[in-house]
Design an enzyme around this catalytic site. Structure first.
Site, short mmCIF file in Angstrom:
data_model
loop_
_atom_site.label_atom_id
_atom_site.label_comp_id
_atom_site.label_asym_id
_atom_site.label_seq_id
_atom_site.Cartn_x
_atom_site.Cartn_y
_atom_site.Cartn_z
N GLU A 23 0.68 -1.12 -0.13
CA GLU A 23 -0.10 0.19 0.06
C GLU A 23 0.98 1.24 0.16
OE1 GLU A 23 -3.07 -0.30 3.18
OE2 GLU A 23 -4.06 -1.48 1.94
N GLU A 77 -5.71 -8.12 -1.45
CA GLU A 77 -6.04 -7.86 0.13
C GLU A 77 -7.59 -7.55 -0.21
OE1 GLU A 77 -4.80 -5.42 3.18
OE2 GLU A 77 -2.71 -5.83 2.53
C1 BG6 Z 1 -4.64 -2.90 4.68
C2 BG6 Z 1 -2.94 -3.44 5.12
O1 BG6 Z 1 -4.62 -1.59 4.73
O2 BG6 Z 1 -5.74 -3.22 5.47
C3 BG6 Z 1 -3.47 -4.45 6.18
O3 BG6 Z 1 -2.26 -3.66 4.35
C4 BG6 Z 1 -4.53 -4.31 7.13
O4 BG6 Z 1 -2.06 -4.72 6.82
C5 BG6 Z 1 -5.79 -4.29 6.39
O5 BG6 Z 1 -4.67 -5.06 8.25
C6 BG6 Z 1 -7.09 -4.27 7.26
O6 BG6 Z 1 -6.91 -3.00 7.88
P1 BG6 Z 1 -7.29 -3.21 9.47
O7 BG6 Z 1 -7.09 -1.86 10.10
O8 BG6 Z 1 -8.58 -3.51 9.66
O9 BG6 Z 1 -6.34 -4.30 10.03
#
Ligand code: BG6
Length: 478
Positions: free
Chosen positions: A182, A376
């Site tokens: 990211e 993701e």
């Molecule tokens: C992304 C990141 O922004 O979102 C992860 O690459 C992160 O590291 C994921 O865990 C989800 O976000 P969060 O804050 O719910 O853990």
């Protein structure tokens, strides 16, 4: 059933070292910036406060990442569960600090290298292709405190040594890699991806844009090393993509949406994929008072060594309303923006928008014509196990089903999509809130926000659902 996904589609799941491994000071590992970031809902505001300087203060704060879910010791069990679901690939990151504990050593830590040999070999033994992120929000703490993070050009050389070490060691058995997780998130939050604090420049566009430039050079060096190591290696960039809507057809909102889409969604990928700064960069820098230090050879390197594919995360869309100062803010959405009246939100206020994913895939493919990889996506939710640890997470299944359908539609639109690795395939410590209770996994981990509990793993309902999805290559989403 009609096949909507291509043969060889890479179904899998994703994690990051700092959110799963724990063992933060074992076997020679040094502290990373995330090891110095407190857990809890106030996490991001603590990090964004003017006094924050990465001092670890265990009397005042808790640090759930120090223990994580103990994946460092339990990875064999976890990967076996991934294999049972049928994973074709597993996206994880290497903790830079296991290899170079402070970042500046001239020789790597063999114990750290040996650990990832085992992780990689375990994946391969199960027929799972590793997909490795070189840097997922965790530079060595020393590089942040003594060098001031990525705004310091000297960090490039330390990253290059780390990238060369791991690519040389594992490149013959790992085909898929990514450089910085990211990377564009720095637009709104440079503390994690650029290791900047308010004291060292987090609020200063000059520091942020210089840090990005240094990361672009470092990313191109990693691509160069990867292709020299083995031309088969595919090195991707990794961006956070938030499909951005104008609240209405007011030209002011339309223009703001165009500008935000360029500055947030596309700025980094335009350089890492396109090999040069985009046409709108000059005006953007001018408006922010930024003058970049671009050294001779930088732009040639960036042009010559571009990424092979585009990895991206997608959780939600964002909506801009610049004409109504009283418009409701979208709660909990890290990216800010206005509440979108057509969308429901997760327990953490992230607006759920599968059509936005189809739009994202089309926008990215339209612009770059490069293979895309959704590395993701997922729903952070509170799971409530009964006394037998049965978890009926239909809300998660619904979220994932709708997003997979959007992917299938985008494939029919003609985009090239390599794979899908939903985030937090096993419950892990949340990035933005440093808590366990925000869960994404197909596998429940019995730990609470203080990392107390048995740590035992339990299959949620979504586990067998995803197993069927993979076995049917995305045809059976029931
Ligand atoms: C992304 C990141 O922004 O979102 C992860 O690459 C992160 O590291 C994921 O865990 C989800 O976000 P969060 O804050 O719910 O853990």
């Amino acid at each position: 059933m009609k096949e909507r996904f291509p043969q060889g589609f890479m179904w899998g799941g994703a994690t990051a070292a700092n959110q799963v491994e724990g063992a933060w000071d074992e076997d020679g590992k040094g502290p990373s910036i995330v090891d110095a970031i407190p857990g809890g809902k106030a996490r991001l505001s603590i990090v964004a406060s003017p006094e924050f300087d990465f001092t670890i203060d265990s009397d005042r704060y808790t640090y759930p990442n120090h223990k994580g879910i103990d994946h460092y010791h339990r990875f064999r069990e976890d990967i076996a569960l991934f294999a049972e679901m049928g994973f074709k690939c597993y996206r994880f990151s290497i903790a830079w600090t296991r290899i170079y504990p402070t970042g500046v050593e001239s020789e790597p830590n063999e114990a750290g290298l040996a650990h990832y040999d085992e992780v990689i070999d375990t994946c391969i033994a199960h027929g799972i292709a590793p997909v490795i992120t070189l840097s997922h929000y965790e530079m060595p703490l020393h590089l942040a405190t003594a060098f001031g993070g990525w705004k310091n050009r000297d960090v490039i050389g330390h990253f290059e040594r780390y990238a060369r070490t791991v690519l040389t060691r594992y490149g013959h058995k790992v085909k898929y890699w990514m450089t910085f997780n990211e990377i564009n998130s720095a637009a709104h939050f440079p503390m994690m991806s650029q290791s900047l604090t308010v004291k060292t420049g987090a609020l200063d566009p000059q520091a942020k844009y210089q840090a990005w430039h240094n990361q672009f050079v470092a990313s191109s060096l990693a691509v160069k090393i990867a292709h020299e190591t083995d031309p088969q290696i595919q090195m991707g960039c990794m961006i956070l993509f938030a499909t951005t809507y104008a609240y209405d057809c007011h030209p002011v909102n339309q223009l703001a949406t165009l500008k935000e889409t360029q500055a947030f969604n596309f700025y980094c990928a335009d350089v890492q994929v396109g090999g040069k700064y985009p046409y709108y960069a000059r005006r953007l820098w001018q408006s922010l008072g930024v003058t970049l230090d671009i050294q001779p050879g930088d732009m040639e390197l960036i042009a010559a060594h571009r990424v092979d594919y585009i990895g991206f995360s997608y959780y939600m869309s964002t909506t801009l309303n610049k004409t109504d100062p009283k418009a409701d803010a979208a709660q909990g959405n890290l990216l800010g923006g206005t509440r979108n009246p057509f969308l429901e939100a997760s327990d953490w206020g992230w607006e759920i928008d599968p059509t936005g994913l189809r739009i994202a895939l089309n926008q990215l493919y339209d612009r770059y014509q490069k293979p895309l990889f959704i590395v993701e996506n997922g729903l952070g939710a509170v799971d409530k196990p009964d006394e037998n640890f049965t978890i009926n997470d239909d809300y998660r299944i619904n979220y994932l089903r709708q997003h997979i359908e959007a992917m299938a539609d985008a494939l029919e639109d003609g985009v090239e999509l390599m794979g899908y690795t939903p985030w937090g395939c096993i419950d892990l410590v949340s990035m933005s809130t440093g808590e366990m209770s925000k869960r994404y996994g197909f596998i429940y981990v019995d730990l609470d926000d203080t990392i107390s509990g048995t740590g035992n793993r339990y299959k949620k309902k979504s586990f067998s659902w995803y197993q069927k999805v993979i076995a049917s290559n995305g045809s059976d989403l029931r």
